[in-house]
Enzyme design. Structure first.
Site, PDB file in Angstrom:
ATOM      1  N   GLY A  95       0.811  -1.214   0.000  1.00 56.55           N
ATOM      2  CA  GLY A  95       0.000   0.000   0.000  1.00 56.55           C
ATOM      3  C   GLY A  95       0.844   1.262   0.000  1.00 56.55           C
ATOM      4  O   GLY A  95       0.380   2.337  -0.365  1.00 56.55           O
ATOM      5  N   ARG A  96       2.081   1.117   0.447  1.00 55.59           N
ATOM      6  CA  ARG A  96       2.995   2.273   0.435  1.00 55.59           C
ATOM      7  C   ARG A  96       4.420   1.791   0.260  1.00 55.59           C
ATOM      8  O   ARG A  96       5.356   2.386   0.796  1.00 55.59           O
ATOM      9  CB  ARG A  96       2.864   3.066   1.718  1.00 55.59           C
ATOM     10  CG  ARG A  96       2.958   2.199   2.959  1.00 55.59           C
ATOM     11  CD  ARG A  96       3.054   3.024   4.148  1.00 55.59           C
ATOM     12  NE  ARG A  96       2.899   2.218   5.339  1.00 55.59           N
ATOM     13  CZ  ARG A  96       3.110   2.681   6.546  1.00 55.59           C
ATOM     14  NH1 ARG A  96       3.498   3.916   6.689  1.00 55.59           N
ATOM     15  NH2 ARG A  96       2.946   1.914   7.581  1.00 55.59           N
ATOM     16  N   ASP A 127      -2.611   6.806   2.607  1.00 58.53           N
ATOM     17  CA  ASP A 127      -2.093   7.889   1.764  1.00 58.53           C
ATOM     18  C   ASP A 127      -0.778   7.521   1.075  1.00 58.53           C
ATOM     19  O   ASP A 127      -0.174   8.344   0.405  1.00 58.53           O
ATOM     20  CB  ASP A 127      -1.905   9.156   2.604  1.00 58.53           C
ATOM     21  CG  ASP A 127      -0.999   8.916   3.812  1.00 58.53           C
ATOM     22  OD1 ASP A 127      -0.422   7.812   3.919  1.00 58.53           O
ATOM     23  OD2 ASP A 127      -0.874   9.830   4.647  1.00 58.53           O
ATOM     24  N   ARG A 178      14.752  -0.057   2.010  1.00 65.41           N
ATOM     25  CA  ARG A 178      15.151  -1.275   2.722  1.00 65.41           C
ATOM     26  C   ARG A 178      15.457  -2.393   1.737  1.00 65.41           C
ATOM     27  O   ARG A 178      14.974  -2.379   0.599  1.00 65.41           O
ATOM     28  CB  ARG A 178      14.076  -1.682   3.743  1.00 65.41           C
ATOM     29  CG  ARG A 178      12.707  -1.901   3.140  1.00 65.41           C
ATOM     30  CD  ARG A 178      11.661  -2.180   4.235  1.00 65.41           C
ATOM     31  NE  ARG A 178      10.419  -2.639   3.624  1.00 65.41           N
ATOM     32  CZ  ARG A 178       9.356  -3.037   4.301  1.00 65.41           C
ATOM     33  NH1 ARG A 178       9.367  -3.025   5.619  1.00 65.41           N
ATOM     34  NH2 ARG A 178       8.264  -3.458   3.674  1.00 65.41           N
ATOM     35  N   ARG A 185       5.775 -12.684   1.282  1.00 59.34           N
ATOM     36  CA  ARG A 185       5.202 -12.951   2.604  1.00 59.34           C
ATOM     37  C   ARG A 185       4.350 -14.224   2.577  1.00 59.34           C
ATOM     38  O   ARG A 185       3.947 -14.671   1.505  1.00 59.34           O
ATOM     39  CB  ARG A 185       4.271 -11.774   2.981  1.00 59.34           C
ATOM     40  CG  ARG A 185       5.005 -10.475   3.062  1.00 59.34           C
ATOM     41  CD  ARG A 185       4.241  -9.343   2.350  1.00 59.34           C
ATOM     42  NE  ARG A 185       5.137  -8.213   2.107  1.00 59.34           N
ATOM     43  CZ  ARG A 185       5.370  -7.264   3.006  1.00 59.34           C
ATOM     44  NH1 ARG A 185       4.728  -7.257   4.146  1.00 59.34           N
ATOM     45  NH2 ARG A 185       6.242  -6.303   2.756  1.00 59.34           N
ATOM     46  N   ASP A 265       0.536 -11.261   6.681  1.00 62.22           N
ATOM     47  CA  ASP A 265       1.133 -10.438   5.621  1.00 62.22           C
ATOM     48  C   ASP A 265       2.430  -9.792   6.099  1.00 62.22           C
ATOM     49  O   ASP A 265       3.119  -9.155   5.301  1.00 62.22           O
ATOM     50  CB  ASP A 265       0.147  -9.363   5.141  1.00 62.22           C
ATOM     51  CG  ASP A 265      -0.390  -8.512   6.280  1.00 62.22           C
ATOM     52  OD1 ASP A 265      -0.970  -9.073   7.214  1.00 62.22           O
ATOM     53  OD2 ASP A 265      -0.200  -7.287   6.247  1.00 62.22           O
ATOM     54  N   ASP A 275       8.653  -5.661   8.405  1.00 56.45           N
ATOM     55  CA  ASP A 275       7.630  -4.655   8.716  1.00 56.45           C
ATOM     56  C   ASP A 275       7.634  -4.241  10.188  1.00 56.45           C
ATOM     57  O   ASP A 275       6.803  -4.664  10.987  1.00 56.45           O
ATOM     58  CB  ASP A 275       6.228  -5.137   8.296  1.00 56.45           C
ATOM     59  CG  ASP A 275       6.002  -4.942   6.807  1.00 56.45           C
ATOM     60  OD1 ASP A 275       6.959  -4.572   6.102  1.00 56.45           O
ATOM     61  OD2 ASP A 275       4.874  -5.170   6.347  1.00 56.45           O
TER      62      ASP A 275
HETATM   63  P1  AMP Z   1       0.855  -2.976   8.257  1.00 56.20           P
HETATM   64  O1  AMP Z   1      -0.061  -3.214   9.408  1.00 56.20           O
HETATM   65  O2  AMP Z   1       1.736  -1.774   8.410  1.00 56.20           O
HETATM   66  O3  AMP Z   1       1.600  -4.196   7.861  1.00 56.20           O
HETATM   67  O4  AMP Z   1      -0.082  -2.590   7.037  1.00 56.20           O
HETATM   68  C1  AMP Z   1      -1.125  -3.407   6.543  1.00 56.20           C
HETATM   69  C2  AMP Z   1      -1.470  -2.989   5.153  1.00 56.20           C
HETATM   70  O5  AMP Z   1      -1.860  -1.618   5.107  1.00 56.20           O
HETATM   71  C3  AMP Z   1      -0.322  -3.150   4.169  1.00 56.20           C
HETATM   72  O6  AMP Z   1      -0.840  -3.635   2.986  1.00 56.20           O
HETATM   73  C4  AMP Z   1       0.208  -1.745   4.052  1.00 56.20           C
HETATM   74  O7  AMP Z   1       0.833  -1.536   2.814  1.00 56.20           O
HETATM   75  C5  AMP Z   1      -1.047  -0.900   4.203  1.00 56.20           C
HETATM   76  N1  AMP Z   1      -0.771   0.442   4.725  1.00 56.20           N
HETATM   77  C6  AMP Z   1      -0.392   0.781   5.982  1.00 56.20           C
HETATM   78  N2  AMP Z   1      -0.228   2.105   6.084  1.00 56.20           N
HETATM   79  C7  AMP Z   1      -0.506   2.632   4.862  1.00 56.20           C
HETATM   80  C8  AMP Z   1      -0.516   3.966   4.314  1.00 56.20           C
HETATM   81  N3  AMP Z   1      -0.209   5.036   5.044  1.00 56.20           N
HETATM   82  N4  AMP Z   1      -0.850   4.099   3.019  1.00 56.20           N
HETATM   83  C9  AMP Z   1      -1.190   3.044   2.272  1.00 56.20           C
HETATM   84  N5  AMP Z   1      -1.195   1.785   2.719  1.00 56.20           N
HETATM   85  C10 AMP Z   1      -0.862   1.566   3.997  1.00 56.20           C
HETATM   86 MG    MG Z   2       2.880  -4.917   6.647  1.00 57.33          MG
END
Ligand code: AMP
Ligand code: MG
Length: 518
Positions: A95-96, A127, A178, A185, A265, A275
């Site tokens: 997502g980012r 975002d 990174r 995953r 994930d 992560d």
């Molecule tokens: P995480 O809990 O950080 O592993 O995130 C779970 C999912 O949400 C992953 O697919 C990330 O890429 C997405 N995600 C987390 N924060 C953001 C952000 N600010 N913008 C877009 N995607 C996000």
């Molecule tokens: Mg993640």
């Protein structure tokens, strides 16, 4: 091997991008305004084949901030799915995160990925950005883990920019670059199983095996005898991931690391720590410690991590069942987890306690230490570090130990027994430990102490320490990131003048809440 001053000479075809386009979306990064370099790691750069001079070039800043594509790269965001907090979440994805491409490093090929360089088709409500606070935490944590010798993705660099990013408040934007051999995953596998696409699942499994686990193709890997089934490599892949994940969990447990969001994930198919979000290294020991404010039920508490990893591996096995029709060998592979984990724990705990052999009664001795630590909330890191120096265990006075081993810092830290509210209990335990050491007759005390100091860190990335680096960085002062980087890259070597970084947080220090909002 000569190091290069430009990415151009190192980049090779992006093998992940050679997978069918179902696996990703090609897209450019979204530049930030006037990004500034906060820190770059010369050690990680060397793993890519980049020379230290490369880190100060405009090309480097442009690439690692997402301003320009990597020369010869192939930028994309990958799709995956996953279970979040035990619940199927469906499609997620980068997502980012943007995979910039693949680099031929001196020790093998490495992928370079940016986190926070803009939106992707998988951004959902997000975002596409990351804030400096969480990016400093990811940057330093990956170096802390590297210093501790725990498998991890490795951060190359960190930049910040003035672009405001809205979280609970307005924060500073940042991008972490990174590296890892792969960012695939467990959730990448779950994705195709959930979509009933055994063809793409097989493509992914074959890719992972060919690149990272070629031994899984070895027919002799089958212990079952008889005709080898065509799905056998996938069973062997699960076994290999089970082993790596079990070892990783032992690595986390023995340094008091809590990941905080062990969703499927966030589980690396290579057994890497992946992560970094609301993670935490424990201060005072509490087996039920929850580092993620969002995890109200304690699903990812310290004591739960090994079992959660097993649950996550079960989800991976369940996905592989789509291409392995016989569930029995998958179950058998999962059943290896406990033995691998306990074996790795035993090895690591005996090293931490300086026991040259494993003897009957050692398990009880160690369990009783955990209980004492729990009852007193004794500092996790200092308990093991100071055990090496506990008075009465050697004939040498403390000053001589410190002189012989070149570790002067410990005179300023609480001795082992003083780390426990129950000092009498700690003394009694120490007497049993001392008696136990007496039955390791071949070991000289100097060897034992040196061995213990080489596995029990003095410096860990405590939340209140990381917070100092964050607050300075938010004011544009990056020297604290540099100082902590230097300490964490070798957390076993005491550095004089840096005692404060080894100490437990001062009593009454504000409790920092870290959550998934990053
Ligand atoms: P995480 O809990 O950080 O592993 O995130 C779970 C999912 O949400 C992953 O697919 C990330 O890429 C997405 N995600 C987390 N924060 C953001 C952000 N600010 N913008 C877009 N995607 C996000
Ligand atoms: Mg993640």
């Amino acid at each position: 091997m000569t190091l290069s001053s430009s990415f151009a000479a190192l980049v090779k075809p992006n093998s992940f991008a050679n997978l069918p386009s179902d696996f990703y979306t090609r897209l450019p990064t979204t530049p930030l305004t006037a990004p500034r370099l906060v820190h770059a790691s010369a050690e990680v750069a060397a793993l890519l084949g980049l020379a230290p001079e490369a880190l100060v070039t405009q090309e480097f800043l442009d690439v690692i901030s997402g301003t320009q594509p990597m020369p010869g790269g192939d930028t994309l965001a990958a799709v995956y799915s996953g279970h979040q907090f035990g619940v199927w979440a469906g499609q997620l994805g980068d997502g980012r995160a943007h995979l910039l491409g693949e680099i031929q490093g001196p020790n093998g090929s490495v992928e370079l990925q940016l986190k926070g360089a803009g939106m992707t088709p998988y951004s959902r409500m997000g975002d596409g950005r990351a804030v400096l606070r969480s990016s400093v935490r990811e940057y330093l944590a990956s170096h802390a883990m590297r210093g501790l010798g725990i498998p991890t993705t490795q951060a190359l660099s960190l930049v910040s920019a003035r672009n405001p990013v809205r979280r609970e408040t307005l924060e500073t934007a940042a991008v972490v670059a990174r590296t890892a051999p792969s960012f695939i995953r467990f959730g990448s596998f779950e994705h195709w199983a959930a979509r009933r696409r055994p063809d793409l699942l097989r493509t992914l499994a074959d890719y992972v095996i060919d690149r990272f686990y070629p031994e899984c193709r070895d027919a002799s890997a089958s212990a079952l005898g008889g005709a080898v089934k065509d799905y056998e490599p996938y069973v062997q892949l699960l076994r290999a991931v089970v082993r790596r994940t079990a070892t990783l969990m032992a690595g986390w447990q023995v340094v008091g690391f809590c990941h905080g969001v062990m969703n499927t994930d966030n589980m690396s198919i290579l057994g890497l720590t992946l992560d970094y979000g609301p993670y935490g290294f424990m201060d005072g020991f509490d087996a039920k410690h929850i580092c993620n404010h969002t995890d109200s039920g304690g699903r990812y508490a310290w004591h739960a991590q090994p079992a959660v990893a097993h649950w996550n591996l079960y989800q991976l096995a369940n996905s592989l069942h789509e291409i392995v029709p016989d569930a029995e060998p998958l179950k058998a592979a999962l059943d290896e987890y406990e033995g691998c984990f306990l074996g790795a724990m035993q090895t690591q705990m005996s090293q931490k306690l300086g026991l040259a052999t494993w003897q009957v009664g050692d398990e009880t001795l160690i369990d009783d230490l955990w209980s004492l630590m729990q009852a007193s909330h004794a500092d996790f890191t200092l308990t093991f570090r100071q055990l090496a120096y506990a008075p009465g265990l050697t004939l040498a006075p403390l000053e001589q130990i410190e002189r012989d081993l070149g570790a002067t810092v410990n005179t300023n830290l609480l001795p082992f027994v003083d780390l426990f509210a129950d000092r009498a209990g700690a003394q009694a335990w120490l007497r049993r430990y001392s008696a136990r050491l007496g039955s390791d007759p071949t070991q000289r005390w100097q060897e034992r102490v040196a061995g213990m100091l080489a596995v029990n860190p003095l410096y860990i990335l405590r939340n209140h320490i990381a917070q100092q680096a964050i607050e300075a960085a938010e004011k544009g002062d990056f020297s604290e990131v540099q100082r902590q980087y230097e300490l964490l890259r070798n957390p076993f070597a005491a550095q004089s003048g840096q005692e404060a970084y080894a100490a437990a947080p001062p009593a009454g220090a504000p409790h920092l809440e870290v959550s998934c909002s990053s």
